[in-house]
Write a protein that holds these residues in place. Structure first.
Motif, PDB file in Angstrom:
ATOM      1  N   ARG A   1       0.822  -1.211   0.000  1.00 27.41           N
ATOM      2  CA  ARG A   1       0.000   0.000   0.000  1.00 27.41           C
ATOM      3  C   ARG A   1       0.860   1.267   0.000  1.00 27.41           C
ATOM      4  O   ARG A   1       0.553   2.233  -0.671  1.00 27.41           O
ATOM      5  N   LYS A   2       1.951   1.242   0.757  1.00 23.98           N
ATOM      6  CA  LYS A   2       2.830   2.414   0.830  1.00 23.98           C
ATOM      7  C   LYS A   2       3.438   2.726  -0.533  1.00 23.98           C
ATOM      8  O   LYS A   2       3.573   3.888  -0.889  1.00 23.98           O
ATOM      9  N   TRP A   3       3.824   1.683  -1.272  1.00 29.22           N
ATOM     10  CA  TRP A   3       4.411   1.915  -2.586  1.00 29.22           C
ATOM     11  C   TRP A   3       3.369   2.456  -3.564  1.00 29.22           C
ATOM     12  O   TRP A   3       3.684   3.310  -4.394  1.00 29.22           O
ATOM     13  N   LEU A   4       2.145   1.982  -3.455  1.00 34.11           N
ATOM     14  CA  LEU A   4       1.072   2.531  -4.298  1.00 34.11           C
ATOM     15  C   LEU A   4       0.850   4.005  -3.975  1.00 34.11           C
ATOM     16  O   LEU A   4       0.708   4.837  -4.880  1.00 34.11           O
ATOM     17  N   ASP A   5       0.823   4.332  -2.680  1.00 34.61           N
ATOM     18  CA  ASP A   5       0.660   5.729  -2.267  1.00 34.61           C
ATOM     19  C   ASP A   5       1.828   6.586  -2.750  1.00 34.61           C
ATOM     20  O   ASP A   5       1.631   7.709  -3.225  1.00 34.61           O
ATOM     21  N   ALA A   6       3.033   6.053  -2.625  1.00 37.95           N
ATOM     22  CA  ALA A   6       4.224   6.801  -3.060  1.00 37.95           C
ATOM     23  C   ALA A   6       4.175   7.062  -4.556  1.00 37.95           C
ATOM     24  O   ALA A   6       4.498   8.165  -5.018  1.00 37.95           O
ATOM     25  N   GLU A   7       3.769   6.051  -5.315  1.00 34.77           N
ATOM     26  CA  GLU A   7       3.692   6.212  -6.775  1.00 34.77           C
ATOM     27  C   GLU A   7       2.648   7.252  -7.144  1.00 34.77           C
ATOM     28  O   GLU A   7       2.874   8.113  -7.998  1.00 34.77           O
ATOM     29  N   LYS A   8       1.506   7.226  -6.488  1.00 37.86           N
ATOM     30  CA  LYS A   8       0.449   8.198  -6.775  1.00 37.86           C
ATOM     31  C   LYS A   8       0.882   9.614  -6.411  1.00 37.86           C
ATOM     32  O   LYS A   8       0.623  10.564  -7.154  1.00 37.86           O
ATOM     33  N   THR A   9       1.532   9.762  -5.276  1.00 43.12           N
ATOM     34  CA  THR A   9       1.998  11.081  -4.848  1.00 43.12           C
ATOM     35  C   THR A   9       3.031  11.626  -5.826  1.00 43.12           C
ATOM     36  O   THR A   9       2.944  12.789  -6.242  1.00 43.12           O
ATOM     37  N   ALA A  10       3.994  10.799  -6.195  1.00 40.25           N
ATOM     38  CA  ALA A  10       5.011  11.241  -7.157  1.00 40.25           C
ATOM     39  C   ALA A  10       4.377  11.607  -8.494  1.00 40.25           C
ATOM     40  O   ALA A  10       4.750  12.606  -9.116  1.00 40.25           O
ATOM     41  N   SER A  11       3.400  10.826  -8.926  1.00 40.77           N
ATOM     42  CA  SER A  11       2.712  11.119 -10.193  1.00 40.77           C
ATOM     43  C   SER A  11       1.995  12.461 -10.149  1.00 40.77           C
ATOM     44  O   SER A  11       2.006  13.209 -11.126  1.00 40.77           O
ATOM     45  N   ARG A  12       1.383  12.770  -9.007  1.00 37.87           N
ATOM     46  CA  ARG A  12       0.701  14.071  -8.872  1.00 37.87           C
ATOM     47  C   ARG A  12       1.714  15.218  -8.950  1.00 37.87           C
ATOM     48  O   ARG A  12       1.443  16.234  -9.596  1.00 37.87           O
ATOM     49  N   ILE A  13       2.852  15.052  -8.316  1.00 39.38           N
ATOM     50  CA  ILE A  13       3.888  16.084  -8.386  1.00 39.38           C
ATOM     51  C   ILE A  13       4.360  16.249  -9.822  1.00 39.38           C
ATOM     52  O   ILE A  13       4.541  17.376 -10.305  1.00 39.38           O
ATOM     53  N   LEU A  14       4.521  15.137 -10.521  1.00 43.16           N
ATOM     54  CA  LEU A  14       5.015  15.180 -11.898  1.00 43.16           C
ATOM     55  C   LEU A  14       4.003  15.774 -12.869  1.00 43.16           C
ATOM     56  O   LEU A  14       4.388  16.273 -13.932  1.00 43.16           O
ATOM     57  N   GLN A  15       2.733  15.771 -12.521  1.00 44.49           N
ATOM     58  CA  GLN A  15       1.746  16.456 -13.351  1.00 44.49           C
ATOM     59  C   GLN A  15       1.998  17.961 -13.336  1.00 44.49           C
ATOM     60  O   GLN A  15       1.777  18.641 -14.332  1.00 44.49           O
ATOM     61  N   ARG A  16       2.457  18.472 -12.206  1.00 44.65           N
ATOM     62  CA  ARG A  16       2.757  19.902 -12.076  1.00 44.65           C
ATOM     63  C   ARG A  16       4.146  20.248 -12.595  1.00 44.65           C
ATOM     64  O   ARG A  16       4.353  21.329 -13.135  1.00 44.65           O
ATOM     65  N   ASP A  17       5.099  19.350 -12.348  1.00 42.62           N
ATOM     66  CA  ASP A  17       6.490  19.577 -12.742  1.00 42.62           C
ATOM     67  C   ASP A  17       7.064  18.273 -13.286  1.00 42.62           C
ATOM     68  O   ASP A  17       7.629  17.482 -12.545  1.00 42.62           O
ATOM     69  N   PRO A  18       6.913  18.039 -14.585  1.00 42.83           N
ATOM     70  CA  PRO A  18       7.299  16.763 -15.183  1.00 42.83           C
ATOM     71  C   PRO A  18       8.788  16.412 -15.058  1.00 42.83           C
ATOM     72  O   PRO A  18       9.161  15.262 -15.223  1.00 42.83           O
ATOM     73  N   HIS A  19       9.618  17.390 -14.773  1.00 46.51           N
ATOM     74  CA  HIS A  19      11.057  17.127 -14.690  1.00 46.51           C
ATOM     75  C   HIS A  19      11.578  17.157 -13.265  1.00 46.51           C
ATOM     76  O   HIS A  19      12.790  17.186 -13.057  1.00 46.51           O
ATOM     77  N   HIS A  20      10.688  17.117 -12.289  1.00 46.86           N
ATOM     78  CA  HIS A  20      11.106  17.157 -10.889  1.00 46.86           C
ATOM     79  C   HIS A  20      11.943  15.904 -10.593  1.00 46.86           C
ATOM     80  O   HIS A  20      11.422  14.788 -10.603  1.00 46.86           O
ATOM     81  N   PRO A  21      13.254  16.065 -10.339  1.00 49.45           N
ATOM     82  CA  PRO A  21      14.118  14.885 -10.215  1.00 49.45           C
ATOM     83  C   PRO A  21      13.798  14.001  -9.008  1.00 49.45           C
ATOM     84  O   PRO A  21      13.860  12.774  -9.115  1.00 49.45           O
TER      85      PRO A  21
END
Length: 103
Positions: A2-22
């Motif tokens: 579950r934590k990895w699913l949450d982490a992936e979703k959170t990172a994806s949301r950030i990348l929607q705003r900033d696609p190159h966020h390292p």
């Protein structure tokens, strides 16, 4: 899991705003890897290495994705490339050791 699913979703949301966020790309790649989505993780790791070619942690991530997908020769080349930059990088050394143990 579950934590990895949450982490992936959170990172994806950030990348929607900033696609190159390292950091978001690195976290997403790690989450995908831990979810067993090795091809998807490799694509994300590759995108980071394109922007940061000396990032041995991301390069090592590519090697581990290749290893998990059964691409031993590609993984060896990737780990060796990482070790040219950082000869003592533990993850790349461990990857090569794992490959050597299976051959």
């Amino acid at each position: 899991m579950r934590k990895w699913l949450d982490a992936e979703k959170t990172a994806s949301r950030i990348l929607q705003r900033d696609p190159h966020h390292p950091i978001a790309r690195a976290r997403r790649a790690l989450a995908l890897y831990n979810l067993g989505r090795f091809a998807d993780a490799q694509k994300v790791y590759n995108s980071v290495v394109v922007d940061y070619p000396s990032d041995v942690e991301m390069m090592s991530g590519i090697g581990w994705c290749q290893l998990k997908q059964g691409k031993a020769q590609e993984a060896i080349q990737t780990f060796e490339k990482a070790l040219l930059i950082s000869p003592e990088h533990s993850s790349a050394l461990q990857g090569l050791a794992t490959l050597n143990a299976t051959q």
